[in-house]
Design a protein around this motif. Structure first.
Motif, PDB file in Angstrom:
ATOM      1  N   UNK A  43       0.823  -1.204   0.000  1.00  7.89           N
ATOM      2  CA  UNK A  43       0.000   0.000   0.000  1.00  7.89           C
ATOM      3  C   UNK A  43       0.858   1.255   0.000  1.00  7.89           C
ATOM      4  N   UNK A  44       1.982   1.240   0.710  1.00 14.10           N
ATOM      5  CA  UNK A  44       2.857   2.414   0.722  1.00 14.10           C
ATOM      6  C   UNK A  44       3.407   2.706  -0.675  1.00 14.10           C
ATOM      7  N   UNK A  45       3.460   1.689  -1.529  1.00 14.32           N
ATOM      8  CA  UNK A  45       3.880   1.925  -2.913  1.00 14.32           C
ATOM      9  C   UNK A  45       2.832   2.729  -3.674  1.00 14.32           C
ATOM     10  N   UNK A  46       1.574   2.642  -3.225  1.00 17.94           N
ATOM     11  CA  UNK A  46       0.485   3.410  -3.840  1.00 17.94           C
ATOM     12  C   UNK A  46       0.369   4.771  -3.175  1.00 17.94           C
ATOM     13  N   UNK A  47       0.408   4.777  -1.864  1.00 14.80           N
ATOM     14  CA  UNK A  47       0.320   6.026  -1.109  1.00 14.80           C
ATOM     15  C   UNK A  47       1.514   6.122  -0.172  1.00 14.80           C
TER      16      UNK A  47
END
Length: 226
Positions: A43-47
């Protein structure tokens, strides 16, 4: 198709409302912030900010590859511009709506969020913190109440400014601040809440909501993890 990574919280509800209002096809991907999903590398790769919501637009207007947007103000503006709805095209009216959108993301949301935290979630009462953020919440609600004099909606017509403000005003009881002194805000709230798309948006993931005051894991994942 839009992938919407979200959870039933005020910032998530903003985007829930807009996609329902627009009627665009979307896939809702729950990010359980009470279980720490927002901290996962995928998810951190998205946000990179590790908050909800975020979107991935698989059909951006430029015809290119999938496009990722995070931060609610940016998401609302991106989707409204793409659809050419809920944000005016005329320069002055557009600026007016954007001023109130940024007022929400820079003021109303953060201040009410802090008021909620100190009033409801802090492990020990902090009178200064409670008073500081409740007073600022009241000040901001007064600003909104004055803005709504002679208007049904913040920008005159219903817009992303209303969509951004509504979910935060919705949690006023969790901040310990009543709306009794803000009759125009109360009336506006009722108008927005009665919209069918808003009702549908509020129902998204409703059954997944967790009362943070009853869960030590939720408190850890929301307030203690870096």
């Amino acid at each position: 198709m839009i992938d919407l990574y979200s959870w039933p919280a005020p910032n998530g509800h903003k985007v829930h409302i807009l996609v329902e209002e627009l009627g665009v096809p979307y896939r809702l991907v729950p990010i359980n912030i009470t279980q720490g999903d927002q901290h996962q590398p995928a998810y951190r790769a998205i946000n990179p900010n590790g908050k909800i919501p975020a979107i991935v637009d698989h059909a951006p207007a430029d015809g290119g590859g999938p496009f990722t947007v995070f931060e609610t103000g940016a998401i609302l503006l991106y989707l409204a511009d793409k659809a050419q709805r809920f944000v005016p095209a005329e320069l002055r009216a557009r600026s007016d709506v954007l001023q109130w959108l940024f007022w929400q993301v820079g003021g109303l949301g953060p201040m009410m969020g802090q008021a909620q935290h100190f009033f409801r979630y802090a492990p020990e009462p902090v009178p200064y913190g409670i008073g500081r953020y409740q007073n600022e919440t009241r000040r901001l609600l007064k600003v909104l109440d004055e803005r709504l004099e002679g208007r049904e909606y913040i920008g005159g017509a219903y817009s992303i400014a209303d969509i951004a403000c509504f979910p935060w005003v919705r949690i006023h009881k969790m901040t310990g601040v009543a709306l009794d002194d803000f009759p125009r805000v109360q009336a506006w709230y009722g108008r927005v809440r009665s919209r069918p798309a808003v009702g549908r948006a509020m129902d998204l993931l409703r059954g997944s909501w967790v009362d943070v005051t009853t869960s030590s894991d939720a408190r850890h994942n929301l307030f203690e993890r870096g």
